[in-house]
Scaffold this motif. Structure first.
Motif, mmCIF file in Angstrom:
data_model
loop_
_atom_site.group_PDB
_atom_site.id
_atom_site.type_symbol
_atom_site.label_atom_id
_atom_site.label_comp_id
_atom_site.label_asym_id
_atom_site.label_seq_id
_atom_site.Cartn_x
_atom_site.Cartn_y
_atom_site.Cartn_z
ATOM 1 N N CYS A 22 0.635 -1.131 0.106
ATOM 2 C CA CYS A 22 -0.132 -0.023 -0.032
ATOM 3 C C CYS A 22 1.137 1.251 0.079
ATOM 4 O O CYS A 22 1.664 1.552 1.134
ATOM 5 C CB CYS A 22 -0.954 -0.149 1.252
ATOM 6 N N ALA A 23 0.768 1.920 -1.047
ATOM 7 C CA ALA A 23 1.817 3.021 -1.004
ATOM 8 C C ALA A 23 1.530 4.363 -0.201
ATOM 9 O O ALA A 23 0.192 4.947 -0.295
ATOM 10 C CB ALA A 23 1.824 3.688 -2.614
ATOM 11 N N PRO A 24 2.486 4.659 0.673
ATOM 12 C CA PRO A 24 1.986 5.759 1.531
ATOM 13 C C PRO A 24 2.162 7.189 0.677
ATOM 14 O O PRO A 24 2.431 7.628 -0.524
ATOM 15 C CB PRO A 24 3.290 5.861 2.297
ATOM 16 N N ASN A 25 1.190 8.056 1.259
ATOM 17 C CA ASN A 25 1.039 9.455 0.643
ATOM 18 C C ASN A 25 1.534 10.567 1.627
ATOM 19 O O ASN A 25 2.303 10.297 2.736
ATOM 20 C CB ASN A 25 -0.447 9.617 0.211
ATOM 21 N N THR A 26 1.242 11.691 1.444
ATOM 22 C CA THR A 26 1.772 12.831 2.208
ATOM 23 C C THR A 26 1.344 12.827 3.394
ATOM 24 O O THR A 26 1.933 12.939 4.446
ATOM 25 C CB THR A 26 1.411 14.358 1.403
ATOM 26 N N VAL A 27 -0.041 12.357 3.681
ATOM 27 C CA VAL A 27 -0.576 12.122 5.132
ATOM 28 C C VAL A 27 0.267 11.393 6.011
ATOM 29 O O VAL A 27 0.403 11.367 7.006
ATOM 30 C CB VAL A 27 -2.090 12.012 4.886
ATOM 31 N N THR A 28 0.549 10.053 5.285
ATOM 32 C CA THR A 28 1.384 9.196 6.060
ATOM 33 C C THR A 28 2.751 9.795 6.587
ATOM 34 O O THR A 28 2.791 9.673 7.987
ATOM 35 C CB THR A 28 1.790 7.948 5.066
ATOM 36 N N PHE A 29 3.349 10.229 5.708
ATOM 37 C CA PHE A 29 4.811 10.918 6.062
ATOM 38 C C PHE A 29 4.686 11.996 7.023
ATOM 39 O O PHE A 29 5.362 12.142 8.140
ATOM 40 C CB PHE A 29 5.544 11.142 4.871
ATOM 41 N N ASN A 30 3.636 12.906 6.842
ATOM 42 C CA ASN A 30 3.455 13.933 7.775
ATOM 43 C C ASN A 30 2.992 13.437 9.155
ATOM 44 O O ASN A 30 3.750 13.844 10.328
ATOM 45 C CB ASN A 30 2.162 14.921 7.379
ATOM 46 N N ALA A 31 2.313 12.193 9.350
ATOM 47 C CA ALA A 31 2.113 11.782 10.595
ATOM 48 C C ALA A 31 3.280 11.051 11.287
ATOM 49 O O ALA A 31 3.567 11.383 12.475
ATOM 50 C CB ALA A 31 0.839 10.937 10.653
ATOM 51 N N LEU A 32 4.049 10.548 10.475
ATOM 52 C CA LEU A 32 5.242 9.987 10.781
ATOM 53 C C LEU A 32 6.308 11.054 11.555
ATOM 54 O O LEU A 32 7.005 10.710 12.477
ATOM 55 C CB LEU A 32 5.835 9.292 9.932
ATOM 56 N N ILE A 33 6.228 11.984 10.701
ATOM 57 C CA ILE A 33 7.058 13.045 11.155
ATOM 58 C C ILE A 33 6.616 13.747 12.550
ATOM 59 O O ILE A 33 7.461 14.125 13.466
ATOM 60 C CB ILE A 33 7.271 14.126 10.001
ATOM 61 N N SER A 34 5.228 13.924 12.543
ATOM 62 C CA SER A 34 4.619 14.489 13.745
ATOM 63 C C SER A 34 5.040 13.480 15.142
ATOM 64 O O SER A 34 5.294 14.085 16.161
ATOM 65 C CB SER A 34 3.372 14.602 13.823
ATOM 66 N N ALA A 35 5.045 12.099 14.732
ATOM 67 C CA ALA A 35 5.152 11.147 15.566
ATOM 68 C C ALA A 35 6.734 11.480 16.220
ATOM 69 O O ALA A 35 7.036 11.382 17.373
ATOM 70 C CB ALA A 35 4.999 9.952 15.006
#
Length: 408
Positions: free
Chosen positions: A215-228
């Motif tokens: 499942c290809a990650p998108n901008t929302v995925t990476f933004n949530a990881l950065i916030s974590a």
């Protein structure tokens, strides 16, 4: 041009088309036109009108259409009720949504998965009412309506809104056990739940599951990881996520950079924060007040008051509106370096712009005056705070105690 016969079918077709185009007001006006021409509206007419209102979040108008429908003697069906519940969901009216649902059942109309999904989404939008959403899922199962990917995604989002990351992961596991493949929105909701709960390692575990599922990650995925990463104070890991993002061909946005600058703030990495802002400008990605507040806070944490004011100047140049957080960070930067005159000037500008000071504002000012030996000003600002009806916190109380001790 070809003449169209004015009948229920032609009106319903046009009302549906207007609804899809977002023209809910024109669709409602068409109902009056329909009646004026002696054409009787049908269940489809009213269902289409409710759907038109639902698309634009016009839940009150949707309820009025239902009232008109009953006056006309038209029987609402599953589509009608589902659209009305969805309208309440869009308008964040969870209690109204459940009232409609109870009425639907009382009238003997059978709910379907659209109905149940709209109810769970209403729970999610209204602060994540997890128990209520869970109850809907259980009822859904008891009625023999199989939950869908949308059902589970909405339930995970409810857990995320309520700050229940463990339950979010349980629902994700439950979904997979039911043989349903999570979609990008599902994984994103689970990662966001971990991020809200400051569970950075679990956030990355979900990310790995996502990759394993192709499942290809998108901008929302990476933004949530950065916030974590930011919440865990791991700014280096946040930058590694940016590298992963770019390697995946996913473009960063304002939220990405703002979260990264927040991570820099946690690590007092003010130079990196400025570099990120420069990258944003170079890429044409707009900064916002949140971005600049994080930048100014990064300078404050790094005890760089001059750079904090440079950040504020850039904020003004970019026409971003400062708020209490902006001024609190600037005053705090002055406090660290005993720049009480500048702290005074910031407070005056805050008043001129009509920004209400908070307990943090007064705590920072008190500490600044205390460190600079301006005890009279400390007592004066404390009086202002009391006059504004702002209660002391432990920081305010501590600063005032120190002022009393030093001035005595």
């Amino acid at each position: 041009s070809e003449e169209v016969e004015l009948n229920t079918i032609s009106y319903n077709t046009l009302i549906s088309a207007l609804g899809r185009a977002g023209e809910w007001q024109q669709a409602l006006r068409l109902l009056k036109d329909m009646k004026a021409n002696g054409v009787a509206p049908s269940t489809i007419t009213f269902s289409s009108l409710i759907s038109a209102c639902e698309r634009r979040g016009q839940w009150q108008h949707a309820l009025k259409v239902m009232d008109m429908m009953e006056l006309e003697g038209c029987e609402p069906n599953t589509i009608t009720y589902s659209a009305l519940i969805s309208a309440c969901e869009k308008g964040r009216q969870v209690d109204e949504a459940f009232q409609v649902f109870e009425k639907m059942k009382a009238c003997g109309v059978t709910p379907n998965h659209y109905t149940y999904n709209a109810l769970i989404s209403a729970c999610e939008k209204c602060g994540g009412q997890v128990e209520r959403a869970r109850g809907v899922l259980e009822e859904m199962r008891s009625q023999g309506v199989p939950p869908t990917v949308i059902t589970y995604t909405a339930l995970i989002s409810s857990c995320e809104k309520a700050g229940r990351w463990e339950q979010a992961l349980e629902v994700l596991a439950e979904m997979q056990q039911a043989g349903l493949a999570p979609e990008v929105m599902t994984y994103n909701a689970a990662i966001s739940a971990c991020e809200k709960g400051a569970q950075v390692n679990y956030a990355f575990t979900v990310y790995d599951m996502m990759l394993d599922a192709k499942c290809a990650p998108n901008t929302v995925t990476f933004n949530a990881l950065i916030s974590a990463c930011e919440k865990s104070g791991d700014w280096l890991r946040a930058f590694r996520v940016l590298d992963l993002m770019q390697d995946s061909g996913v473009e960063p946005d304002t939220i990405t950079y703002s979260a990264l600058i927040c991570a820099c703030e946690k690590g007092a990495q003010w130079q990196r924060a400025f570099k990120l802002l420069h990258q944003m400008n170079k890429k044409g990605i707009p900064a916002n007040s949140f971005t600049y507040n994080a930048l100014i806070s990064a300078c404050e944490k790094g005890e760089r008051w001059k750079e904090a004011f440079i950040g504020y100047s850039l904020m003004q140049k970019d026409l971003c509106e400062p708020d209490a957080m902006t001024f609190n960070a600037l005053i705090s930067a002055c406090t660290n370096c005993q720049q009480w005159q500048r702290a005074d000037a910031v407070y005056l500008q805050m008043k001129r712009l009509g920004v209400d000071p908070t307990v943090v504002t007064f705590s920072s000012l008190l500490t600044c005056y205390e460190r600079s030996g301006r005890f009279k000003k400390a007592f004066e600002i404390y009086d202002v705070m009391l006059q504004k009806g702002i209660s002391s916190n432990s920081f305010t109380f501590g600063a005032l105690l120190r002022v009393c001790e030093m001035s005595g």
